[in-house]
Design a protein around this motif. Structure first.
Motif, PDB file in Angstrom:
ATOM      1  N   ASP A 138     -16.758  -1.289 -17.846  1.00 17.10           N
ATOM      2  CA  ASP A 138     -17.182  -0.038 -18.462  1.00 17.10           C
ATOM      3  C   ASP A 138     -16.039   0.696 -19.155  1.00 17.10           C
ATOM      4  O   ASP A 138     -16.232   1.285 -20.220  1.00 17.10           O
ATOM      5  CB  ASP A 138     -17.814   0.885 -17.416  1.00 17.10           C
ATOM      6  CG  ASP A 138     -19.132   0.350 -16.889  1.00 17.10           C
ATOM      7  OD1 ASP A 138     -19.941  -0.112 -17.713  1.00 17.10           O
ATOM      8  OD2 ASP A 138     -19.340   0.382 -15.664  1.00 17.10           O
ATOM      9  N   ARG A 139     -14.851   0.651 -18.564  1.00  9.28           N
ATOM     10  CA  ARG A 139     -13.729   1.418 -19.099  1.00  9.28           C
ATOM     11  C   ARG A 139     -12.747   0.580 -19.931  1.00  9.28           C
ATOM     12  O   ARG A 139     -12.107   1.099 -20.852  1.00  9.28           O
ATOM     13  CB  ARG A 139     -12.948   2.074 -17.951  1.00  9.28           C
ATOM     14  CG  ARG A 139     -13.736   3.122 -17.192  1.00  9.28           C
ATOM     15  CD  ARG A 139     -12.849   3.818 -16.160  1.00  9.28           C
ATOM     16  NE  ARG A 139     -13.560   4.874 -15.465  1.00  9.28           N
ATOM     17  CZ  ARG A 139     -14.253   4.715 -14.356  1.00  9.28           C
ATOM     18  NH1 ARG A 139     -14.338   3.503 -13.810  1.00  9.28           N
ATOM     19  NH2 ARG A 139     -14.878   5.730 -13.788  1.00  9.28           N
ATOM     20  N   ASP A 140     -12.636  -0.696 -19.597  1.00  3.96           N
ATOM     21  CA  ASP A 140     -11.568  -1.500 -20.198  1.00  3.96           C
ATOM     22  C   ASP A 140     -11.977  -2.250 -21.460  1.00  3.96           C
ATOM     23  O   ASP A 140     -11.114  -2.785 -22.165  1.00  3.96           O
ATOM     24  CB  ASP A 140     -11.033  -2.512 -19.181  1.00  3.96           C
ATOM     25  CG  ASP A 140     -10.321  -1.841 -18.011  1.00  3.96           C
ATOM     26  OD1 ASP A 140      -9.900  -0.678 -18.173  1.00  3.96           O
ATOM     27  OD2 ASP A 140     -10.187  -2.474 -16.941  1.00  3.96           O
ATOM     28  N   VAL A 141     -13.278  -2.329 -21.742  1.00  6.58           N
ATOM     29  CA  VAL A 141     -13.734  -3.027 -22.941  1.00  6.58           C
ATOM     30  C   VAL A 141     -14.862  -2.226 -23.588  1.00  6.58           C
ATOM     31  O   VAL A 141     -15.468  -1.357 -22.960  1.00  6.58           O
ATOM     32  CB  VAL A 141     -14.239  -4.461 -22.638  1.00  6.58           C
ATOM     33  CG1 VAL A 141     -13.138  -5.336 -22.078  1.00  6.58           C
ATOM     34  CG2 VAL A 141     -15.436  -4.426 -21.697  1.00  6.58           C
ATOM     35  N   LYS A 142     -15.129  -2.544 -24.855  1.00  5.44           N
ATOM     36  CA  LYS A 142     -16.260  -1.977 -25.581  1.00  5.44           C
ATOM     37  C   LYS A 142     -17.268  -3.091 -25.813  1.00  5.44           C
ATOM     38  O   LYS A 142     -16.887  -4.234 -26.075  1.00  5.44           O
ATOM     39  CB  LYS A 142     -15.799  -1.399 -26.924  1.00  5.44           C
ATOM     40  CG  LYS A 142     -16.925  -0.855 -27.794  1.00  5.44           C
ATOM     41  CD  LYS A 142     -16.394  -0.357 -29.133  1.00  5.44           C
ATOM     42  CE  LYS A 142     -17.539   0.144 -30.019  1.00  5.44           C
ATOM     43  NZ  LYS A 142     -17.049   0.596 -31.356  1.00  5.44           N
TER      44      LYS A 142
END
Length: 361
Positions: A170-174
């Motif tokens: 959720d936070r480290d990739v789009k």
């Protein structure tokens, strides 16, 4: 960031989508009228060779031998398949654990049960443009990863793989939805995304279109998750056991046929669904296109576990996937059964292989 949370209520809300979904039926090659039409729900927008081993039994006589004919119904998404099975709108549907297990964990699982594993793990990969700086899954941190859509199996499965590696999905990739098949490959080729997470037959379609890509080496310790299953209402499995066994046996025979001679299987598929061939292609080119699409998938028709028969389910896949997502289900007995597997496998595999090698279309 778009995330996906599926509950049984969401599945029921998808019923309206199912009502407008595309339903395709094969062109039967037999003059014989089968006793029963089995409606098969598939989580695709249109039928393609990714479900070839569930369809070519119509051309090879396996369905007729079991007293049924199959009508493949592309209902647009995995949630729609779940709805269709629960409502009885289809007789059999393709079950996908990444969508079903959260429902089970919440105690909201309905009356469906998985009774045959028609393709085993592991079928997903991540691709990048040739020469890209991304060389490993660890390099995906901070990158834009494309998926066909957020209802596709590659989205939750790849999220789980990254989570297993310590990368927060959720936070480290789009995540970006880029469409299915060739459009997904074009998005990668044009740089609209940094990487593409997809499944085996999807990459086959992109490869067949001549779009180059490199597949990242899979990480070690890859969780054995993501198999796909045949499911039906429990009452139907109980009360129409012979039909369910027959459908599973036809799928198992078709799987053995494809393992022995993929080219023959491709020809049988095109006899049923000629509209899936690339426009303007010759017969040879059409067969080649199917072979490219299924080359990675066919090897997954046999279980990666010693001593397993066609379709036999390993519940460890479910518990592993649930553990990755912080879920637990104390009782899986309402979710799957192997009770039909022995009867499904009551056929002569050597005879099917011989048929495959002699098949001329």
């Amino acid at each position: 960031m778009t995330t996906l949370r599926l509950t049984r209520r969401h599945c029921l809300q998808a019923a309206g989508v199912f009502a407008a979904a595309l339903a395709l039926g094969p062109r039967s090659l037999s003059a014989q009228t089968a006793a029963r039409t089995v409606k098969l729900g598939v989580g695709l927008k249109s039928l393609n060779a990714s479900v070839i081993n569930l369809l070519i039994g119509e051309a090879l006589g396996y369905n007729a031998a079991e007293g049924f004919t199959v009508k493949g119904m592309a209902v647009g998404g995995n949630a729609n398949v779940q709805v269709a099975v629960d409502r009885g709108d289809v007789d059999i549907g393709i079950g996908v654990p990444s969508y079903a297990l959260p429902i089970l964990a919440k105690g909201e699982w309905g009356e469906a049960i998985n009774f045959y594993q028609y393709t085993y793990p592991y079928k997903w990969d991540v691709a990048v443009k040739p020469g890209a700086a991304i060389k490993a899954y660890t390099d995906l941190k901070g990158k834009n990863i494309g998926v066909s859509d957020f209802g596709g199996t590659e989205y939750p499965v790849t999220r789980n793989v990254l989570k297993n590696m310590g990368i927060d999905p959720d936070r480290d990739v789009k995540w970006t939805a880029v469409g299915s098949g060739v459009p997904a490959g074009v998005a990668l080729q044009r740089g609209a995304i940094d990487a593409l997470a997809y499944y085996d037959t999807g990459f086959g379609l992109i490869e067949g279109a001549g779009i180059p890509f490199d597949i990242l080496t899979r990480p070690t310790g890859l969780p054995m998750i993501g198999g796909q299953f045949l499911m039906a209402l429990r009452d139907r499995v109980k009360n129409e056991r012979a039909l369910m066994v027959g459908f599973g046996r036809a799928a198992a025979k078709s799987s053995a046929f494809l393992l022995a001679n993929p080219t023959a299987g491709a020809k049988a598929f095109l006899k049923l669904y000629p509209e899936t061939a690339p426009r303007g292609s010759s017969e040879e080119e059409a067969v080649k296109a199917v072979l490219v699409a299924i080359s990675r998938r066919v090897k997954l028709y046999q279980a990666p576990y010693d001593g397993y028969k066609f379709g036999q389910i390993n519940p460890d896949e479910f518990t592993t996937e649930m553990a990755l997502n912080g879920m637990e289900a104390k009782d899986l007995s309402r979710f799957y059964t192997n009770d039909l597997i022995a009867d499904i496998n009551a056929f002569d595999v050597a005879a099917i292989k011989a048929q495959a090698m002699a098949y001329n279309g």
